[in-house]
Design a protein around this motif. Structure first.
Motif, PDB file in Angstrom:
ATOM      1  N   ASP A   1      42.523  33.411  42.711  1.00 36.12           N
ATOM      2  CA  ASP A   1      41.543  33.155  43.760  1.00 36.12           C
ATOM      3  C   ASP A   1      40.108  33.341  43.284  1.00 36.12           C
ATOM      4  N   PHE A   2      39.915  34.086  42.219  1.00 27.01           N
ATOM      5  CA  PHE A   2      38.573  34.462  41.816  1.00 27.01           C
ATOM      6  C   PHE A   2      38.099  33.723  40.568  1.00 27.01           C
ATOM      7  N   GLY A   3      38.747  32.579  40.269  1.00 26.48           N
ATOM      8  CA  GLY A   3      38.286  31.750  39.165  1.00 26.48           C
ATOM      9  C   GLY A   3      39.072  32.005  37.904  1.00 26.48           C
ATOM     10  N   THR A   4      39.966  31.097  37.566  1.00 22.81           N
ATOM     11  CA  THR A   4      40.696  31.213  36.315  1.00 22.81           C
ATOM     12  C   THR A   4      39.826  30.735  35.175  1.00 22.81           C
ATOM     13  N   GLU A   5      40.292  30.921  33.967  1.00 18.96           N
ATOM     14  CA  GLU A   5      39.472  30.571  32.801  1.00 18.96           C
ATOM     15  C   GLU A   5      40.021  29.362  32.046  1.00 18.96           C
ATOM     16  N   ASP A   6      40.812  28.538  32.707  1.00 18.92           N
ATOM     17  CA  ASP A   6      41.495  27.474  31.985  1.00 18.92           C
ATOM     18  C   ASP A   6      40.715  26.167  31.949  1.00 18.92           C
ATOM     19  N   ASN A   7      39.763  25.983  32.834  1.00 15.62           N
ATOM     20  CA  ASN A   7      39.068  24.701  32.902  1.00 15.62           C
ATOM     21  C   ASN A   7      37.684  24.921  33.491  1.00 15.62           C
ATOM     22  N   ALA A   8      36.673  24.573  32.744  1.00 17.04           N
ATOM     23  CA  ALA A   8      35.302  24.863  33.168  1.00 17.04           C
ATOM     24  C   ALA A   8      34.920  24.144  34.452  1.00 17.04           C
ATOM     25  N   LEU A   9      35.619  23.034  34.782  1.00 13.61           N
ATOM     26  CA  LEU A   9      35.277  22.278  35.984  1.00 13.61           C
ATOM     27  C   LEU A   9      36.324  22.440  37.079  1.00 13.61           C
ATOM     28  N   ASN A  10      37.183  23.421  36.943  1.00  8.62           N
ATOM     29  CA  ASN A  10      38.192  23.678  37.963  1.00  8.62           C
ATOM     30  C   ASN A  10      37.505  23.948  39.299  1.00  8.62           C
ATOM     31  N   PRO A  11      37.774  23.121  40.339  1.00  6.76           N
ATOM     32  CA  PRO A  11      37.082  23.336  41.605  1.00  6.76           C
ATOM     33  C   PRO A  11      37.404  24.678  42.250  1.00  6.76           C
ATOM     34  N   GLN A  12      38.488  25.323  41.800  1.00  7.11           N
ATOM     35  CA  GLN A  12      38.784  26.649  42.315  1.00  7.11           C
ATOM     36  C   GLN A  12      37.619  27.603  42.063  1.00  7.11           C
ATOM     37  N   ARG A  13      36.870  27.351  41.017  1.00  4.84           N
ATOM     38  CA  ARG A  13      35.733  28.201  40.712  1.00  4.84           C
ATOM     39  C   ARG A  13      34.672  28.115  41.809  1.00  4.84           C
ATOM     40  N   GLU A  14      34.598  26.962  42.474  1.00  4.28           N
ATOM     41  CA  GLU A  14      33.638  26.800  43.558  1.00  4.28           C
ATOM     42  C   GLU A  14      34.015  27.704  44.734  1.00  4.28           C
ATOM     43  N   TYR A  15      35.282  28.038  44.842  1.00  2.00           N
ATOM     44  CA  TYR A  15      35.765  28.857  45.942  1.00  2.00           C
ATOM     45  C   TYR A  15      35.730  30.342  45.609  1.00  2.00           C
ATOM     46  N   ALA A  16      35.665  30.679  44.331  1.00  2.00           N
ATOM     47  CA  ALA A  16      35.784  32.072  43.912  1.00  2.00           C
ATOM     48  C   ALA A  16      34.820  33.016  44.630  1.00  2.00           C
ATOM     49  N   PRO A  17      33.511  32.688  44.772  1.00  2.00           N
ATOM     50  CA  PRO A  17      32.629  33.614  45.490  1.00  2.00           C
ATOM     51  C   PRO A  17      33.024  33.804  46.948  1.00  2.00           C
ATOM     52  N   ILE A  18      33.472  32.726  47.601  1.00  2.00           N
ATOM     53  CA  ILE A  18      33.902  32.848  48.999  1.00  2.00           C
ATOM     54  C   ILE A  18      35.142  33.728  49.073  1.00  2.00           C
ATOM     55  N   ALA A  19      36.050  33.563  48.117  1.00  2.00           N
ATOM     56  CA  ALA A  19      37.246  34.404  48.085  1.00  2.00           C
ATOM     57  C   ALA A  19      36.868  35.870  47.930  1.00  2.00           C
ATOM     58  N   GLN A  20      35.891  36.147  47.074  1.00  2.00           N
ATOM     59  CA  GLN A  20      35.498  37.545  46.899  1.00  2.00           C
ATOM     60  C   GLN A  20      34.817  38.087  48.148  1.00  2.00           C
ATOM     61  N   ALA A  21      33.952  37.279  48.763  1.00  2.00           N
ATOM     62  CA  ALA A  21      33.298  37.725  49.990  1.00  2.00           C
ATOM     63  C   ALA A  21      34.321  38.049  51.068  1.00  2.00           C
ATOM     64  N   GLU A  22      35.358  37.232  51.156  1.00  2.00           N
ATOM     65  CA  GLU A  22      36.408  37.495  52.141  1.00  2.00           C
ATOM     66  C   GLU A  22      37.194  38.753  51.784  1.00  2.00           C
ATOM     67  N   ALA A  23      37.445  38.956  50.495  1.00  2.00           N
ATOM     68  CA  ALA A  23      38.158  40.162  50.070  1.00  2.00           C
ATOM     69  C   ALA A  23      37.345  41.413  50.377  1.00  2.00           C
ATOM     70  N   LEU A  24      36.036  41.340  50.157  1.00  2.00           N
ATOM     71  CA  LEU A  24      35.175  42.473  50.448  1.00  2.00           C
ATOM     72  C   LEU A  24      35.082  42.716  51.950  1.00  2.00           C
ATOM     73  N   THR A  25      34.986  41.637  52.713  1.00  2.00           N
ATOM     74  CA  THR A  25      34.959  41.762  54.168  1.00  2.00           C
ATOM     75  C   THR A  25      36.251  42.393  54.683  1.00  2.00           C
ATOM     76  N   LYS A  26      37.370  41.976  54.126  1.00  2.00           N
ATOM     77  CA  LYS A  26      38.654  42.539  54.535  1.00  2.00           C
ATOM     78  C   LYS A  26      38.704  44.038  54.280  1.00  2.00           C
ATOM     79  N   SER A  27      38.136  44.488  53.167  1.00  2.00           N
ATOM     80  CA  SER A  27      38.170  45.913  52.838  1.00  2.00           C
ATOM     81  C   SER A  27      37.352  46.737  53.825  1.00  2.00           C
ATOM     82  N   LEU A  28      36.343  46.115  54.446  1.00  2.00           N
ATOM     83  CA  LEU A  28      35.478  46.820  55.389  1.00  2.00           C
ATOM     84  C   LEU A  28      35.852  46.593  56.847  1.00  2.00           C
TER      85      LEU A  28
END
Length: 607
Positions: free
Chosen positions: A370-397
């Protein structure tokens, strides 16, 4: 400890009140798959990035610290103390002040802490400009320098206001986010290239040497803050290394990091805050900073773990549109265009991101799918990684109930205010001040922003949506986003006195607003007062509650947030809230002097 923190802070605070840095576009590195070693008798392996989760640490030590509220309103001053409990490694720390209305950045800088270091500062109101200002007497290295910090007022270019006085007001209250961008180890390998556990001889880390406080001589207690810091500002080696995907690029990343003396950030930060009024009430409230720790599972137990390096220079240099979405979830900074790094199409954002805007708390700190794999520099999952982290941080709080006490007993002139801070809301929703039309419509992360919805790269938040977030609700300024803590029309609050009697929302008045209405959290830092007297003197996002004749007791606030779709039995997300009750009381005159008392009581939460 190199200084008496409390006495130094108070002394410098009183003095200040009486007077009433082109390198990377932003970095989010996974450091190694195995530890890298700087081998000599005094060195150990440098740990690789491995954290997969963010969790609140009740002990108050972590990678990320949050100050729920700072205020310099009407004689208030705020004292801050940050401690690096890591006695081996230095820390490259980002400190950012955000305004109470909508989390707009009003002041940020880079702090470089040596092992066991303590950094202290105070925030006060500048009599000339009406803006907040920071003063630090501390010797710890900063970018820009401490003298520059002390001579620069808080910045109003990102806040809303009809004139400069209104904009200055927006800097006087808010919250603070603090995070370890990278560790600064004492030793680094001497050779370049792929760093392996190969027995390479270690050398002193020049950056570590520059930030380390001298122990003897005329400069005892002071670091040199020398030329090694210049590499963090001007060396071009880091320029385009962001989420690269190949093994060769990975080697270059690790070499570049070690060249600059940076490595995977570990836990160890702790801190405290104090709001002190010396001109009027002569009272003080204080507490520990909320600590978030990056962790991974070891033998079924969550343990502290190193995160990604997220260092970014303290420079006013634009971040390329093709990179910004990989580094932040902030909806005002993200590229709203249709372009991608591959297409080369131009992008656009509401606020043009500068290098000093990074990192923020959504910049990918964790590793994993969810936080950006290292297999492909243009993997669109990387575009989601910051949102995934923000949601993970929000969940913790996130919490579903907030419980605390209040005192308004007139016999002791008691007054109580509660602070509700939602420090991750900005990573789901922002406010665009560019026109009246846009200002009345919050900007959410979601499929409407940026790339077409071809997968998961633009997932909206599940905590803040148009269902619970409106502009200017219940009498709040039209430019403030407001969050309804429970479902529409549901009972939000239940008030108890000290003898078991109760009242629900419809039995008392929230003002400004309408009798019987449920309370909304307007502003990023919302202050709820229980009497006409306001001990905190909050002005930006405040409401009063009339408790129907109950002078003292406790309150249970429903903050269950949005419903989890298709849950049976029904489940709810909760809201990411931190804060405390602030109480002021005045006793009888004793020996010719007033007797003022204050209490800070952290909120009790239920998940």
């Amino acid at each position: 400890m190199k200084k008496n923190v409390l006495s130094l802070s108070i002394a410098t605070m009183i003095g200040s009140l009486a007077l009433s840095g082109a390198a990377s576009a932003g970095i989010a590195y996974v450091v190694g798959t195995v530890a890298s070693t700087a081998t000599d008798v005094n060195s150990t392996a440098l740990p690789p990035s491995s954290a997969t989760a963010l969790e609140v640490n009740p002990s108050g030590i972590g990678h990320i610290l949050l100050v729920p509220y700072y205020s310099v309103q009407e004689g208030n001053g705020t004292l801050l103390s940050i401690v690096n409990t890591d006695t081996k490694n230095g820390k490259a720390v980002k400190v950012r002040f955000r305004g109470a209305s909508n989390s707009d950045d009003v002041f940020d800088f880079t702090l470089l802490m040596s092992p066991g270091d303590v950094w202290t500062a105070n925030v006060s109101k500048d009599a000339g400009t009406g803006k907040a200002q920071l003063y630090t007497p501390d010797n710890s290295c900063t970018l820009p320098s401490s003298s520059a910090l002390n001579s620069t007022k808080f910045v109003t270019s990102r806040v809303y206001g009809a004139d400069e006085a209104a904009k200055a007001l927006e800097t006087l209250e808010g919250y603070v986010e603090i995070f370890n961008m990278a560790d600064i180890p004492p030793k680094v390998p001497a050779t370049a290239g792929e760093i392996k556990q190969d027995g390479t001889a270690a050398i002193d880390n020049p950056l570590f040497t520059a930030i380390k406080h001298a122990t003897t001589g005329d400069n005892a207690g002071k670091p040199s803050c020398g030329s090694a810091l210049d590499k963090l500002k001007s060396d071009p080696v880091l320029k385009n290394i962001v989420f690269s995907g190949t093994a060769a690029d990975a080697a270059d990343e690790r070499t570049a990091l070690l060249k600059h003396g940076l490595w995977a950030p570990t836990t160890g930060l702790t801190g405290s805050w104090t709001i002190l009024n010396i001109f009027g009430a002569s009272v003080a409230w204080s507490g520990n900073m909320t600590a978030i720790e990056a962790r991974k599972t070891v033998a079924g137990v969550m343990e502290p773990a190193p995160g990604r390096v997220v260092f970014s220079p303290q420079q006013q240099v634009a971040v390329p549109a093709g990179i910004i979405n990989k580094l932040t979830a902030d909806p005002l900074l993200r590229n709203l265009g249709t372009g991608t790094a591959a297409s080369g199409e131009p992008g656009k954002s509401i606020i043009s991101a500068m290098q000093y805007d990074l990192p923020d708390m959504s910049t990918p700190y964790l590793v994993g799918t969810d936080f950006g794999t290292e297999d492909n520099a243009l993997n669109p999952q990387r575009e989601y990684a910051p949102i995934a982290q923000a949601e993970a941080l929000t969940k913790s709080l996130a919490v579903q109930r907030v419980i605390n006490e209040y005192i308004t007993n007139p016999k002791i002139h008691a007054a109580t205010e509660w602070v509700f801070s939602m420090p991750t809301r900005r990573y789901a929703v922002g406010v665009d001040y560019t026109s009246t039309t846009t200002m009345e419509n919050p900007v959410f992360n979601g499929t409407a922003q940026g790339l077409a919805a071809t997968g998961t790269e633009r997932r909206p938040s599940v905590y803040f949506t148009s269902a619970n977030t409106k502009m200017g609700a219940d009498g709040a300024p039209k430019y403030q986003a407001c969050v309804e803590p429970a479902g529409s029309g549901e009972q939000t609050m239940k008030v108890y006195n000290q003898e078991e009697a109760t009242k629900v929302t419809g039995d008392f008045v929230i003002s400004p607003g309408v009798a019987g209405k449920s309370v909304n959290f307007c502003g990023e830092v919302s202050v709820l007062g229980f009497s006409s007297t306001q001990p905190l003197k909050a002005k930006l996002a405040t409401k009063d509650i009339e408790t129907g004749g109950f002078t003292s007791g406790w309150v249970d606030i429903n903050t269950r947030g949005l419903e989890v779709p298709n849950s049976n039995p029904k489940a709810y997300r909760g809201l990411p809230i931190i804060g405390s009750a602030f109480v002021k009381m005045t006793g009888p005159i004793a020996a010719g002097k007033s007797t003022n008392f204050s209490i800070t009581a952290p909120h009790r939460f239920s998940k």
